[in-house]
Design a protein around this motif. Structure first.
Motif, PDB file in Angstrom:
ATOM      1  N   VAL A  65       0.851  -1.191   0.000  1.00 47.18           N
ATOM      2  CA  VAL A  65       0.000   0.000   0.000  1.00 47.18           C
ATOM      3  C   VAL A  65       0.881   1.233   0.000  1.00 47.18           C
ATOM      4  N   THR A  66       0.504   2.198  -0.805  1.00 48.54           N
ATOM      5  CA  THR A  66       1.224   3.459  -0.915  1.00 48.54           C
ATOM      6  C   THR A  66       0.293   4.580  -0.486  1.00 48.54           C
ATOM      7  N   PHE A  67       0.841   5.610   0.158  1.00 51.32           N
ATOM      8  CA  PHE A  67       0.036   6.743   0.622  1.00 51.32           C
ATOM      9  C   PHE A  67       0.470   8.015  -0.101  1.00 51.32           C
ATOM     10  N   ASP A  68      -0.478   8.660  -0.709  1.00 48.30           N
ATOM     11  CA  ASP A  68      -0.238   9.912  -1.431  1.00 48.30           C
ATOM     12  C   ASP A  68      -0.999  11.015  -0.687  1.00 48.30           C
ATOM     13  N   LEU A  69      -0.342  11.589   0.314  1.00 45.93           N
ATOM     14  CA  LEU A  69      -0.975  12.592   1.180  1.00 45.93           C
ATOM     15  C   LEU A  69      -0.557  13.983   0.730  1.00 45.93           C
ATOM     16  N   ARG A  70      -1.504  14.751   0.221  1.00 45.62           N
ATOM     17  CA  ARG A  70      -1.240  16.102  -0.284  1.00 45.62           C
ATOM     18  C   ARG A  70      -1.547  17.127   0.805  1.00 45.62           C
ATOM     19  N   LEU A  71      -0.635  18.076   1.000  1.00 48.49           N
ATOM     20  CA  LEU A  71      -0.715  19.033   2.102  1.00 48.49           C
ATOM     21  C   LEU A  71      -0.970  20.453   1.603  1.00 48.49           C
ATOM     22  N   ASN A  72      -1.139  21.359   2.567  1.00 50.11           N
ATOM     23  CA  ASN A  72      -1.237  22.799   2.298  1.00 50.11           C
ATOM     24  C   ASN A  72      -2.366  23.165   1.335  1.00 50.11           C
ATOM     25  N   GLY A  73      -3.477  22.447   1.432  1.00 47.17           N
ATOM     26  CA  GLY A  73      -4.630  22.780   0.608  1.00 47.17           C
ATOM     27  C   GLY A  73      -4.418  22.577  -0.878  1.00 47.17           C
ATOM     28  N   GLU A  74      -3.475  21.719  -1.242  1.00 44.09           N
ATOM     29  CA  GLU A  74      -3.192  21.493  -2.665  1.00 44.09           C
ATOM     30  C   GLU A  74      -4.437  21.013  -3.418  1.00 44.09           C
ATOM     31  N   LEU A  75      -5.286  20.247  -2.734  1.00 39.59           N
ATOM     32  CA  LEU A  75      -6.491  19.704  -3.374  1.00 39.59           C
ATOM     33  C   LEU A  75      -7.755  20.459  -2.974  1.00 39.59           C
ATOM     34  N   GLY A  76      -7.604  21.670  -2.448  1.00 35.95           N
ATOM     35  CA  GLY A  76      -8.769  22.472  -2.112  1.00 35.95           C
ATOM     36  C   GLY A  76      -8.988  22.591  -0.619  1.00 35.95           C
ATOM     37  N   VAL A  77     -10.218  22.940  -0.257  1.00 37.01           N
ATOM     38  CA  VAL A  77     -10.603  23.112   1.145  1.00 37.01           C
ATOM     39  C   VAL A  77     -11.593  22.017   1.524  1.00 37.01           C
ATOM     40  N   GLU A  78     -12.041  22.036   2.779  1.00 38.51           N
ATOM     41  CA  GLU A  78     -12.824  20.910   3.281  1.00 38.51           C
ATOM     42  C   GLU A  78     -14.119  20.685   2.511  1.00 38.51           C
ATOM     43  N   LYS A  79     -14.785  21.738   2.078  1.00 44.33           N
ATOM     44  CA  LYS A  79     -16.032  21.528   1.333  1.00 44.33           C
ATOM     45  C   LYS A  79     -15.749  20.788   0.023  1.00 44.33           C
ATOM     46  N   ASP A  80     -14.560  20.999  -0.551  1.00 46.29           N
ATOM     47  CA  ASP A  80     -14.163  20.237  -1.741  1.00 46.29           C
ATOM     48  C   ASP A  80     -13.918  18.773  -1.387  1.00 46.29           C
ATOM     49  N   TYR A  81     -13.261  18.557  -0.241  1.00 48.22           N
ATOM     50  CA  TYR A  81     -12.961  17.193   0.186  1.00 48.22           C
ATOM     51  C   TYR A  81     -14.245  16.380   0.352  1.00 48.22           C
ATOM     52  N   VAL A  82     -15.276  17.009   0.910  1.00 44.72           N
ATOM     53  CA  VAL A  82     -16.544  16.311   1.128  1.00 44.72           C
ATOM     54  C   VAL A  82     -17.111  15.826  -0.207  1.00 44.72           C
ATOM     55  N   THR A  83     -17.089  16.692  -1.197  1.00 52.13           N
ATOM     56  CA  THR A  83     -17.582  16.315  -2.525  1.00 52.13           C
ATOM     57  C   THR A  83     -16.753  15.191  -3.114  1.00 52.13           C
ATOM     58  N   PHE A  84     -15.446  15.283  -3.002  1.00 51.09           N
ATOM     59  CA  PHE A  84     -14.559  14.241  -3.531  1.00 51.09           C
ATOM     60  C   PHE A  84     -14.842  12.891  -2.871  1.00 51.09           C
ATOM     61  N   LEU A  85     -14.974  12.901  -1.546  1.00 51.12           N
ATOM     62  CA  LEU A  85     -15.220  11.660  -0.823  1.00 51.12           C
ATOM     63  C   LEU A  85     -16.557  11.059  -1.224  1.00 51.12           C
ATOM     64  N   ASN A  86     -17.576  11.890  -1.325  1.00 49.41           N
ATOM     65  CA  ASN A  86     -18.909  11.429  -1.710  1.00 49.41           C
ATOM     66  C   ASN A  86     -18.900  10.793  -3.099  1.00 49.41           C
ATOM     67  N   GLN A  87     -18.132  11.382  -4.005  1.00 50.22           N
ATOM     68  CA  GLN A  87     -18.075  10.889  -5.383  1.00 50.22           C
ATOM     69  C   GLN A  87     -17.030   9.792  -5.589  1.00 50.22           C
ATOM     70  N   GLY A  88     -16.150   9.616  -4.617  1.00 56.39           N
ATOM     71  CA  GLY A  88     -15.096   8.621  -4.741  1.00 56.39           C
ATOM     72  C   GLY A  88     -14.018   9.014  -5.721  1.00 56.39           C
ATOM     73  N   VAL A  89     -13.719  10.320  -5.798  1.00 54.64           N
ATOM     74  CA  VAL A  89     -12.687  10.806  -6.722  1.00 54.64           C
ATOM     75  C   VAL A  89     -11.663  11.651  -5.957  1.00 54.64           C
ATOM     76  N   ALA A  90     -10.465  11.762  -6.512  1.00 55.68           N
ATOM     77  CA  ALA A  90      -9.395  12.671  -6.058  1.00 55.68           C
ATOM     78  C   ALA A  90      -8.766  12.291  -4.722  1.00 55.68           C
ATOM     79  N   ILE A  91      -9.576  12.038  -3.692  1.00 47.18           N
ATOM     80  CA  ILE A  91      -9.026  11.632  -2.402  1.00 47.18           C
ATOM     81  C   ILE A  91      -9.841  10.467  -1.832  1.00 47.18           C
TER      82      ILE A  91
END
Length: 333
Positions: A65-91
């Motif tokens: 298993v490999t971990f690709d942890l992006r920091l410093n808001g590289e992938l947006g803010v928390e409201k973006d993360y929620v959408t990504f998780l719900n859709q199963g994309v990006a993170i």
């Protein structure tokens, strides 16, 4: 693009299995890659907690298993993360404030409602139990997001561009709150004038006078330098943060059963680690900022009055969600 954290995790895994580093280049495509995100740098408690989660998953899972942890808001803010998780994309995993998940699971902000916890012992007792299981079920069913552990532990206070130390100074105070309606309802009840503003816009909103402050914990105040525009901190201690470690349900179901088990075990332990870390660091970071002259700290006169004023709002909110029994269970824990 490979982050430093991802690179280090690959080396660590290679050491564990006794493989030569060169072999990784040919087998990388066979690895399971878990993608994480943090709005903060490596020194923030959330990032440290996610890195601990990575370490523990690697420890408990016997596969690659490999971990690709992006920091410093590289992938947006928390409201973006929620959408990504719900859709199963990006993170696949991150740490979230419950209020940011309210648009999918309306009841979830109850676990992070202002003035919910009496003290750190009460907070820890709730998070170490199964009291919040009904909210976890709702989040899974409505948002397809799985809670694997509970981090948090920062004590949230008011931070503002002008000193606020009593009810009179609080009256009409324009402040940023998170997007869940209960946040605005609570601060309306104590006389402030709350507005839901995107987190990445708060600094400029204070700078331009759209709002005069926000409420936050010490780690984020320090990390995002909110003290530069809001140097007055008022010790309302209105929240002890609950910050679930969450995983995309769509991503989770695709994983091997033994990796799923490792994630659930690691999530619980990483949550324990994160709660201890942030609750311990909170007072240290406040003192660092005060000693550096970055913030001026004051107590809030008659804080007990605030507790009386918000209880009817909490009760009504829980009743609107058919969660009166849950709120009672939390209060009685």
């Amino acid at each position: 693009m490979m982050t430093l954290h991802r690179h280090l995790k690959k080396i660590a895994k290679a050491t564990l299995v006794g493989a030569a580093f060169a072999a990784l280049a040919t087998s990388a495509n066979a690895d399971t890659t878990l993608r994480g995100a943090s709005m903060f740098d490596e020194q923030h408690a959330f990032t440290k907690t996610l890195m601990k989660f990575d370490e523990l998953v690697g420890q408990y899972y016997s596969g690659d298993v490999t971990f690709d942890l992006r920091l410093n808001g590289e992938l947006g803010v928390e409201k973006d993360y929620v959408t990504f998780l719900n859709q199963g994309v990006a993170i696949d995993y991150t740490i979230l404030a419950p209020s940011n998940m309210a648009r999918f699971a309306p009841s979830i902000p109850l676990m992070d409602m202002p003035f919910l916890f009496r003290d750190l012992d009460h907070w820890n007792a709730v998070l170490s139990s199964n009291v919040l299981a009904p909210l976890e079920k709702e989040l899974s069913e409505k948002a397809d997001i799985v809670i694997v552990g509970y981090a948090g532990g920062g004590t949230r206070n008011l931070i503002s561009s002008e000193k606020i130390s009593n009810m009179q100074e609080l009256a009409g105070h324009k402040m940023r709150v998170m997007g869940a309606p209960i946040q605005a309802q609570v601060f309306n009840a104590i006389g402030a004038a709350p507005s839901a503003i995107s987190y990445n816009e708060v600094y400029n909103a204070i700078q331009t006078g759209v709002v005069n402050g926000l409420e936050n914990e010490a780690a984020s105040i320090q990390n995002l330098k909110f003290y530069e525009v809001a140097p007055y901190l008022t010790k309302t201690a209105h929240s002890i943060t609950v910050r679930p470690i969450v995983f995309s349900g769509k991503s989770y179901r695709k994983l091997p059963k033994d990796l799923q088990a490792a994630i659930m075990k690691a999530g619980k332990e990483a949550g324990n680690y994160g709660r201890e870390l942030e609750s311990r660091e909170d007072a240290i970071k406040l003192k660092q900022m005060a000693d550096a002259g970055q913030i001026m700290v004051s107590d809030f006169a008659n804080r007990e009055k605030l507790l009386e004023m918000v209880k009817p709002v909490q009760d009504n909110y829980a009743a609107s969600l058919n969660a009166t029994d849950l709120l009672t269970a939390i209060r009685n824990k």
